[in-house]
Design a protein around this motif. Sequence first.
Motif, PDB file in Angstrom:
ATOM      1  N   VAL A  15       0.853  -1.184   0.000  1.00  0.00           N
ATOM      2  CA  VAL A  15       0.000   0.000   0.000  1.00  0.00           C
ATOM      3  C   VAL A  15       0.890   1.236   0.000  1.00  0.00           C
ATOM      4  N   ARG A  16       0.605   2.136  -0.935  1.00  0.00           N
ATOM      5  CA  ARG A  16       1.346   3.409  -1.007  1.00  0.00           C
ATOM      6  C   ARG A  16       0.343   4.541  -0.906  1.00  0.00           C
ATOM      7  N   MET A  17       0.634   5.472  -0.012  1.00  0.00           N
ATOM      8  CA  MET A  17      -0.225   6.636   0.128  1.00  0.00           C
ATOM      9  C   MET A  17       0.646   7.868   0.292  1.00  0.00           C
ATOM     10  N   ASN A  18       0.384   8.877  -0.516  1.00  0.00           N
ATOM     11  CA  ASN A  18       1.068  10.163  -0.409  1.00  0.00           C
ATOM     12  C   ASN A  18       0.026  11.263  -0.289  1.00  0.00           C
ATOM     13  N   VAL A  19       0.285  12.218   0.572  1.00  0.00           N
ATOM     14  CA  VAL A  19      -0.557  13.407   0.649  1.00  0.00           C
ATOM     15  C   VAL A  19       0.002  14.392  -0.377  1.00  0.00           C
ATOM     16  N   LEU A  20      -0.773  14.662  -1.407  1.00  0.00           N
ATOM     17  CA  LEU A  20      -0.322  15.557  -2.471  1.00  0.00           C
ATOM     18  C   LEU A  20      -0.576  17.019  -2.112  1.00  0.00           C
ATOM     19  N   ALA A  21      -1.660  17.269  -1.386  1.00  0.00           N
ATOM     20  CA  ALA A  21      -2.001  18.640  -0.985  1.00  0.00           C
ATOM     21  C   ALA A  21      -3.005  18.572   0.145  1.00  0.00           C
ATOM     22  N   ARG A  57     -10.748  11.537  -7.947  1.00  0.00           N
ATOM     23  CA  ARG A  57     -10.408  12.668  -8.816  1.00  0.00           C
ATOM     24  C   ARG A  57     -10.152  12.146 -10.227  1.00  0.00           C
ATOM     25  N   ASP A  58     -10.011  13.056 -11.170  1.00  0.00           N
ATOM     26  CA  ASP A  58      -9.794  12.653 -12.568  1.00  0.00           C
ATOM     27  C   ASP A  58      -8.475  11.910 -12.760  1.00  0.00           C
ATOM     28  N   ALA A  59      -7.442  12.323 -12.046  1.00  0.00           N
ATOM     29  CA  ALA A  59      -6.135  11.676 -12.186  1.00  0.00           C
ATOM     30  C   ALA A  59      -6.177  10.271 -11.580  1.00  0.00           C
ATOM     31  N   GLU A  60      -5.427   9.369 -12.177  1.00  0.00           N
ATOM     32  CA  GLU A  60      -5.407   7.985 -11.711  1.00  0.00           C
ATOM     33  C   GLU A  60      -4.840   7.890 -10.292  1.00  0.00           C
ATOM     34  N   HIS A  61      -5.491   7.099  -9.452  1.00  0.00           N
ATOM     35  CA  HIS A  61      -5.086   6.826  -8.065  1.00  0.00           C
ATOM     36  C   HIS A  61      -5.171   8.051  -7.155  1.00  0.00           C
ATOM     37  N   GLN A  62      -5.901   9.087  -7.577  1.00  0.00           N
ATOM     38  CA  GLN A  62      -6.014  10.281  -6.738  1.00  0.00           C
ATOM     39  C   GLN A  62      -7.431  10.418  -6.182  1.00  0.00           C
ATOM     40  N   TYR A  63      -7.488  10.801  -4.898  1.00  0.00           N
ATOM     41  CA  TYR A  63      -8.749  10.944  -4.192  1.00  0.00           C
ATOM     42  C   TYR A  63      -8.719  12.212  -3.363  1.00  0.00           C
ATOM     43  N   GLU A  64      -9.886  12.825  -3.220  1.00  0.00           N
ATOM     44  CA  GLU A  64     -10.011  13.993  -2.354  1.00  0.00           C
ATOM     45  C   GLU A  64     -10.858  13.593  -1.153  1.00  0.00           C
ATOM     46  N   PRO A  99      -6.964  -2.823  -1.865  1.00  0.00           N
ATOM     47  CA  PRO A  99      -8.007  -3.577  -2.586  1.00  0.00           C
ATOM     48  C   PRO A  99      -9.294  -2.763  -2.680  1.00  0.00           C
ATOM     49  N   GLU A 100      -9.996  -2.912  -3.789  1.00  0.00           N
ATOM     50  CA  GLU A 100     -11.201  -2.120  -4.062  1.00  0.00           C
ATOM     51  C   GLU A 100     -12.224  -2.200  -2.924  1.00  0.00           C
ATOM     52  N   ASP A 101     -12.404  -3.372  -2.338  1.00  0.00           N
ATOM     53  CA  ASP A 101     -13.401  -3.521  -1.268  1.00  0.00           C
ATOM     54  C   ASP A 101     -12.973  -2.847   0.036  1.00  0.00           C
ATOM     55  N   GLN A 102     -11.708  -2.454   0.146  1.00  0.00           N
ATOM     56  CA  GLN A 102     -11.217  -1.789   1.352  1.00  0.00           C
ATOM     57  C   GLN A 102     -10.929  -0.305   1.128  1.00  0.00           C
ATOM     58  N   LEU A 103     -11.145   0.170  -0.091  1.00  0.00           N
ATOM     59  CA  LEU A 103     -10.811   1.556  -0.418  1.00  0.00           C
ATOM     60  C   LEU A 103     -11.700   2.556   0.318  1.00  0.00           C
ATOM     61  N   HIS A 104     -13.005   2.309   0.363  1.00  0.00           N
ATOM     62  CA  HIS A 104     -13.927   3.248   1.018  1.00  0.00           C
ATOM     63  C   HIS A 104     -13.573   3.442   2.491  1.00  0.00           C
ATOM     64  N   PHE A 106     -10.725   2.878   3.904  1.00  0.00           N
ATOM     65  CA  PHE A 106      -9.380   3.456   3.932  1.00  0.00           C
ATOM     66  C   PHE A 106      -9.465   4.976   3.769  1.00  0.00           C
ATOM     67  N   LEU A 107     -10.279   5.419   2.795  1.00  0.00           N
ATOM     68  CA  LEU A 107     -10.408   6.855   2.529  1.00  0.00           C
ATOM     69  C   LEU A 107     -11.049   7.604   3.694  1.00  0.00           C
ATOM     70  N   LEU A 108     -11.980   6.956   4.390  1.00  0.00           N
ATOM     71  CA  LEU A 108     -12.724   7.643   5.451  1.00  0.00           C
ATOM     72  C   LEU A 108     -12.191   7.366   6.854  1.00  0.00           C
ATOM     73  N   ILE A 109     -11.148   6.564   6.963  1.00  0.00           N
ATOM     74  CA  ILE A 109     -10.529   6.306   8.277  1.00  0.00           C
ATOM     75  C   ILE A 109      -9.069   6.760   8.265  1.00  0.00           C
ATOM     76  N   GLU A 110      -8.279   6.205   7.374  1.00  0.00           N
ATOM     77  CA  GLU A 110      -6.833   6.497   7.375  1.00  0.00           C
ATOM     78  C   GLU A 110      -6.513   7.913   6.910  1.00  0.00           C
ATOM     79  N   CYS A 111      -7.167   8.361   5.856  1.00  0.00           N
ATOM     80  CA  CYS A 111      -6.878   9.714   5.350  1.00  0.00           C
ATOM     81  C   CYS A 111      -7.245  10.799   6.373  1.00  0.00           C
ATOM     82  N   PRO A 112      -8.430  10.735   6.996  1.00  0.00           N
ATOM     83  CA  PRO A 112      -8.732  11.743   8.024  1.00  0.00           C
ATOM     84  C   PRO A 112      -7.774  11.697   9.220  1.00  0.00           C
ATOM     85  N   ARG A 113      -7.253  10.523   9.548  1.00  0.00           N
ATOM     86  CA  ARG A 113      -6.269  10.440  10.632  1.00  0.00           C
ATOM     87  C   ARG A 113      -5.038  11.291  10.331  1.00  0.00           C
ATOM     88  N   LEU A 114      -4.650  11.321   9.065  1.00  0.00           N
ATOM     89  CA  LEU A 114      -3.489  12.138   8.675  1.00  0.00           C
ATOM     90  C   LEU A 114      -3.815  13.629   8.673  1.00  0.00           C
TER      91      LEU A 114
END
Length: 160
Positions: A15-21, A57-64, A99-104, A106-114
């Motif tokens: 798993v790779r995650m970067n905060v772009l902005a 987002r429109d770019a591949e692998h990018q989420y807001e 994995p696709e079934d864990q993305l939702h 991940f986005l609403l737990i791990e990203c807000p933690r950061l």
Amino acid sequence: MSENGNGAAQAAPQVRMNVLAQFIRDMSFENILAQKRATGNVQPDVQVQVNLDAQKRDAEHQYEVVMKLNVTSKAKETGDEMFILELEYAGIFHIEGVPEDQLHPFLLIECPRLLFPFVRRIVSDVTRDGGFPPLNLETIDFMQLYRSELARRQAETPQN
């Protein structure tokens, strides 16, 4: 971990995650106490509501991911509002290997933690600069928040 025929362990996808902005999308602070010209020592009752939103987002692998906070402070004795703080804080993330079934979750737990330490600092600074003692938000359990939202949605869905 399982081993294949040559004795090498099979690794889970990396798993790779970067905060772009990250940025304040919208913010409002209203010092109601000062507008009423109230004075004296008032004991506050602070309420914090948190809502989360995530989208591809429109770019591949990018989420807001957007964290929306609504903080109200009322006087314990009278119930009069002292201040209202509304904050929308967004982060743009590059995420791969989830994995696709864990993305939702991940986005609403791990990203807000950061994002949370930055949101906590903004709330503290704005309340202090607005004439109140700095409000240091308690740590938010984003996993529990996610589970509560899932349970609420399931309760709203009519059962056949």
